[in-house]
Design a protein around this motif. Structure first.
Motif, mmCIF file in Angstrom:
data_model
loop_
_atom_site.group_PDB
_atom_site.id
_atom_site.type_symbol
_atom_site.label_atom_id
_atom_site.label_comp_id
_atom_site.label_asym_id
_atom_site.label_seq_id
_atom_site.Cartn_x
_atom_site.Cartn_y
_atom_site.Cartn_z
ATOM 1 N N THR A 117 0.833 -1.201 0.000
ATOM 2 C CA THR A 117 0.000 0.000 0.000
ATOM 3 C C THR A 117 0.875 1.262 0.000
ATOM 4 N N ASP A 118 1.880 1.271 0.856
ATOM 5 C CA ASP A 118 2.817 2.398 0.832
ATOM 6 C C ASP A 118 4.143 1.989 1.423
ATOM 7 N N VAL A 119 5.182 2.767 1.096
ATOM 8 C CA VAL A 119 6.533 2.578 1.631
ATOM 9 C C VAL A 119 6.979 3.924 2.190
ATOM 10 N N THR A 120 7.527 3.876 3.397
ATOM 11 C CA THR A 120 7.980 5.101 4.052
ATOM 12 C C THR A 120 9.407 4.898 4.524
ATOM 13 N N VAL A 121 10.249 5.929 4.294
ATOM 14 C CA VAL A 121 11.621 5.912 4.780
ATOM 15 C C VAL A 121 11.799 7.145 5.650
#
Length: 471
Positions: free
Chosen positions: A80-84
């Motif tokens: 659904t999403d990728v966060t760094v």
């Protein structure tokens, strides 16, 4: 306990069992299914986050451009999403297919990742699985950031909801079926118990011929069989009691009627001569003696019916038989009957002395009474190693075969006229049978081929532990 109460308890018991089973069925499978999904999500998301994190470790500096280049090279279409985020927790890259707002729990997951720990969070809410996995980005053994992947799964959530709904529908159907079957089963059991109770009440009111129609092979069927067996015994005992009362009344009434008739004759005949009066008085004495004898025998039978084991001692049958022979020899001589006997030693049994004496006396006296003039009676006592065996052979009248099964019945006479003439009450052999059976013995009677009767009486030999036991 009433039948209604018993039926209700059966019904409530069945319902309680089914309810517990359905509650477990509706709680455990969905919970277990969610746990399996959580495990699956943890494995897959942690693997994807670790893949991205390992790829970012090659960057000298974690920046938006560098992260985007690496992420674009990787396949993140299933996420659904990728966060760094950087070491301070500030977001430097965010790619989302859906709107996503973090919460306190997700912030804790990021904090753990920035501390160098892999972390995972998954929840199930309103049919949707929300999963969040974070891993640290390491460079030269230092945490330079964290990569987090987020997934919102409605497909598996729909499967769990569908399973829950199906289980609920099945539970409703099973519950309805269980209620119907519980009513049927509890009604059937209570009906069968009510039949037994009604039968008991019927028999208690005196209907001893009442029987239950037995069906099945369960405990209630066995209870019905035992009831029928008990009722058979009650009916048999009641018939015996009625016949005994009738016979006893008749036996007592006959000498009483004779005494009354004779005494009335004396009273009404004022001119009766002394000789006739003495004859009447002598007849009254004879009837009174007969009445006393019958009464004594009735009391003996009553005592035997209520006897216990406490009166047993070691009894030498030979001594009791010898004592009875001394009394009977003059009687036999008066009738012209030859009485002979052979008595073995060591024939010791567990019994009561007076009762064994009465057995020998009654059987041998009968053999003398119902014998021809110049007949004979032979008494033999043997020890066969297990039993003391007493045999009484006579050359008398014998007994018709059709009467043999009844000779030990109370008040039974083969020839009533001859028995009365000889002073018999029909109780002697009944007393013999009751005594012998009360001391674990057996008595039989058969017609001899050469004429007359043979009575055989056996008693188990005495031992310190009780009567000898045979295998």
């Amino acid at each position: 306990m009433t039948i209604f109460g018993l039926r209700t308890k059966f019904f409530l018991t069945y319902v309680a069992i089914v309810a517990v089973a359905l509650v477990i069925l509706n709680i455990y499978p969905p919970i277990q299914s969610r746990e399996l999904v959580f495990v699956s999500k943890r494995t897959s998301l942690m693997a994807q986050a670790a893949t991205i994190g390992n790829s970012l470790e090659a960057l000298e500096k974690v920046s938006y451009d560098g992260v985007k280049q690496v992420v674009d090279l990787l396949d993140t279409s299933g996420l659904t999403d990728v966060t760094v985020v950087n070491p301070e927790g500030r977001e430097i890259y965010f790619e989302s297919g859906l709107s996503h707002t973090g919460g306190e729990e997700e912030s804790r997951v990021i904090s753990l990742a920035l501390e160098g720990k892999n972390s995972f969070l998954s929840t199930f809410d309103d049919g949707v699985f929300y999963s969040y996995a974070c891993v640290p980005i390491m460079s030269r053994s230092m945490v330079v950031g964290a990569v987090c992947v987020y997934e919102r799964d409605t497909e598996q959530g729909d499967i769990i909801i569908g399973l829950r709904d199906d289980m609920l529908k099945i539970s409703v159907a099973v519950c309805f079926l269980a209620l119907v079957l519980s009513l049927i089963f509890s009604g059937t059991i209570s009906y069968r118990i009510r039949r037994v109770l009604d039968a008991i009440q019927t028999v208690r009111e005196g209907e001893y011929n009442y029987r239950i129609n037995v069906r099945g092979h369960d405990e209630l069927a066995r209870l019905s069989e035992e009831f029928n067996s008990l009722t058979d015994r009650l009916q048999s005992n009641e018939e015996i009691r009625r016949r005994f009362v009738a016979d006893a009344s008749h036996e007592l009434k006959t000498p009483l009627a004779s005494i009354r008739l004779l005494s009335d004759s004396i009273v009404q005949n004022e001119n009766m001569d002394r000789k006739t009066m003495l004859e009447f008085v002598n007849d009254i004495g004879g009837e009174a003696e007969r009445l006393a004898h019958t009464t004594e025998e009735l009391l003996t039978l009553t005592r035997l019916d209520n006897a216990s084991e406490s009166g047993r001692v070691a009894v030498d049958v030979g001594q009791m038989a010898s004592r009875a022979m001394r009394v009977l020899l003059p009687i036999a001589a008066e009738k012209g009957v030859t009485l002979s006997f052979t008595l073995a030693e060591n024939c010791v049994i567990s019994a009561a002395e007076d009762d064994i004496y009465r057995v020998v006396l009654n059987v041998v006296e009968n053999a003398i009474k119902y014998n021809y003039d110049d007949g004979s009676v032979n008494v033999t006592l043997e020890n066969d190693g297990e039993n003391a065996v007493l045999m009484v052979d006579d050359t008398g009248f014998g007994i018709p075969e059709e009467d043999l099964p009844h000779i030990f019945d109370r008040f039974y006479r083969v020839d009533k006229a001859r028995s009365r003439e000889m002073g018999g009450s029909g109780l002697g052999l009944s007393i013999v049978y009751s005594i012998v059976r009360s001391f674990d013995g057996d008595v039989t009677a058969v017609n001899r081929e050469e004429g007359g009767m043979r009575f055989t009486i056996t008693f188990p030999l005495y031992s310190e532990s009780g009567p000898e036991q045979t295998a």
